[in-house]
Design a protein around this motif. Structure first.
Motif, mmCIF file in Angstrom:
data_model
loop_
_atom_site.group_PDB
_atom_site.id
_atom_site.type_symbol
_atom_site.label_atom_id
_atom_site.label_comp_id
_atom_site.label_asym_id
_atom_site.label_seq_id
_atom_site.Cartn_x
_atom_site.Cartn_y
_atom_site.Cartn_z
ATOM 1 N N LYS A 195 0.817 -1.221 0.000
ATOM 2 C CA LYS A 195 0.000 0.000 0.000
ATOM 3 C C LYS A 195 0.847 1.265 0.000
ATOM 4 N N LEU A 196 2.168 1.124 0.217
ATOM 5 C CA LEU A 196 3.045 2.293 0.272
ATOM 6 C C LEU A 196 3.232 2.892 -1.114
ATOM 7 N N ASP A 197 3.329 4.227 -1.172
ATOM 8 C CA ASP A 197 3.539 4.913 -2.453
ATOM 9 C C ASP A 197 4.875 4.538 -3.080
ATOM 10 N N SER A 198 5.847 4.187 -2.253
ATOM 11 C CA SER A 198 7.188 3.870 -2.746
ATOM 12 C C SER A 198 7.355 2.402 -3.109
ATOM 13 N N PHE A 199 6.296 1.602 -2.982
ATOM 14 C CA PHE A 199 6.420 0.161 -3.222
ATOM 15 C C PHE A 199 6.663 -0.138 -4.700
ATOM 16 N N VAL A 200 7.667 -0.947 -4.961
ATOM 17 C CA VAL A 200 7.962 -1.443 -6.306
ATOM 18 C C VAL A 200 8.142 -2.946 -6.200
ATOM 19 N N LYS A 201 7.402 -3.693 -6.985
ATOM 20 C CA LYS A 201 7.410 -5.154 -6.877
ATOM 21 C C LYS A 201 8.708 -5.748 -7.394
ATOM 22 N N ASP A 202 9.098 -5.383 -8.627
ATOM 23 C CA ASP A 202 10.293 -5.955 -9.245
ATOM 24 C C ASP A 202 10.709 -5.081 -10.419
ATOM 25 N N SER A 203 11.666 -5.563 -11.213
ATOM 26 C CA SER A 203 12.186 -4.776 -12.343
ATOM 27 C C SER A 203 11.096 -4.497 -13.377
ATOM 28 N N LYS A 204 10.244 -5.480 -13.621
ATOM 29 C CA LYS A 204 9.160 -5.277 -14.584
ATOM 30 C C LYS A 204 8.209 -4.182 -14.111
ATOM 31 N N ASP A 205 7.999 -4.132 -12.805
ATOM 32 C CA ASP A 205 7.138 -3.092 -12.249
ATOM 33 C C ASP A 205 7.748 -1.716 -12.465
#
Length: 386
Positions: free
Chosen positions: A288-298
């Motif tokens: 839910k964080l604005d800074s969240f990035v799942k992986d390189s594809k994201d």
């Protein structure tokens, strides 16, 4: 002499020996994965070819009647269970309900025999085939005699350590003394934010008691049920193990030391299942964080979404950063408070935030491990920050 990428070779290992420093050189340019020999030990062609088979290669195993019998029991239980639940409403059974998260020990329940005569007949036929099976006198080996000999020699050679590289599929051979020395530099580094603390004894039994107390409190508070508590309470535990993976893709440090990635394997440790429990409840809040990035594809999707809005303003630049030893460098108390705030924002606060935070603290502070770096003095005991 140059490496495959055309760059100059760099001395990386055997830096603690009076002999000539070896270079990071692939011994098998035309094969994949590569084999990097950074030790004083001269590998034979057979040994190089053997290692070139890769991490996923499995030599032909010997026939083990005990394992076959156990596999047959597992096979019978799987078929009987699938047959049982196929003719029943799974919602009637608590074990299959997915309304709440489940942390359960593996079930040993097996449907009784005689429920399905056709299934019983089939299983009896399989059992007869196994009972009358004669192990073949000769099983074709996927390794030659020379390769088997090479495997035995490599396994019994205590002067070298063979590890996969940190990024990639290559094998890296190092002198045992160099491997231990490099690891101890990391473990004894007092400037490393006090990440590791040396212990006089194994604190694993103490951790078992602490985890048991926290789990018991969650049970009494109604945060978990008895089956979850049985799953989380440590049993048949072992101490975590420390090892390092060589970073062949990076240059050596200013002292010529090979850079490595430290790894603490917590499989079977007292906090393994508790970590899984905490992770289950923290992960949804992280997303839910604005800074969240799942992986390189994201990241690529994010960049594309920015590009779709048109060109960036002239005074805007995109850049990336890499934080050295990010997790050990983070102030732990600030991280815990950040997790507390995220958990407090949950609409359904069960388990309670307070109990989850206590579990988190245990996972962060009770990370005890051992490393065989005593040079004949036995295993060294440490506690590491996560």
């Amino acid at each position: 002499m140059v490496k495959e990428d055309g760059g100059p070779q760099t001395a990386t290992d055997n830096i603690f020996s009076s002999r000539v420093k070896p270079s990071i050189t692939s011994l098998n340019y035309d094969s994949s994965p590569k084999v990097f020999n950074l030790s004083n030990f001269d590998l034979s062609k057979k040994q190089v070819n053997l290692l070139s088979l890769g991490l996923k290669f499995i030599p032909t195993p010997t026939f083990n009647s005990h394992e076959v019998k156990q596999d047959l029991k597992d096979f019978e239980r799987t078929l009987a269970s699938k047959n049982f639940f196929f003719f029943h409403d799974v919602n009637e059974y608590e074990e299959l309900s997915m309304e709440t998260p489940r942390f359960r020990n593996k079930s040993t329940w097996t449907p009784r025999e005689g429920r399905d005569k056709f299934l019983d007949c089939f299983l009896e036929a399989v059992q007869r085939d196994v009972d009358t099976f004669q192990s073949p006198k000769y099983v074709k080996d996927n390794l030659s005699k020379d390769e088997r000999k090479a495997l035995t020699n490599l396994r019994n050679n205590k002067e070298i350590v063979i590890k996969p590289e940190d990024k990639g599929s290559a094998f890296v051979i190092q002198n045992t003394s160099s491997y231990i020395h490099t690891a101890m530099l990391d473990l004894n580094n007092n400037n490393n934010n006090n990440v590791y603390q040396k212990n006089d004894y194994d604190k694993t039994p103490e951790t078992v008691e602490k985890v048991t107390l926290v789990v018991t409190k969650m049970l009494s508070d109604g945060d978990i049920d008895e089956k979850t508590a049985d799953y989380l309470v440590p049993s048949d535990v072992k101490t975590s193990r420390y090892y390092t993976l060589p970073k062949t893709h990076k240059d050596t440090d200013v002292n010529g030391h090979l850079k490595t990635r430290p790894v603490i394997s917590g499989c079977g440790s007292p906090i393994e299942r508790l970590s899984e429990f905490v992770d289950f409840y923290i992960n949804p809040e992280i997303k839910k964080l604005d800074s969240f990035v799942k992986d390189s594809k994201d990241v690529l999707k994010l960049i594309n979404s920015i590009n779709d809005k048109g060109p960036l303003p002239p005074n805007v630049a995109m850049f990336t950063i890499d934080v050295k030893a990010m997790y050990p460098s983070m102030p732990q108390h600030l991280g815990i408070e950040g997790v507390r705030r995220a958990l407090d924002n949950r609409s359904f606060k069960k388990p309670s935030t307070g109990n989850l935070i206590e579990c988190l603290k245990l996972c962060l502070n009770e990370n005890h491990f051992e490393f065989n770096g005593g040079g004949g003095g036995g295993l060294l005991k440490f506690t590491g920050r996560r």
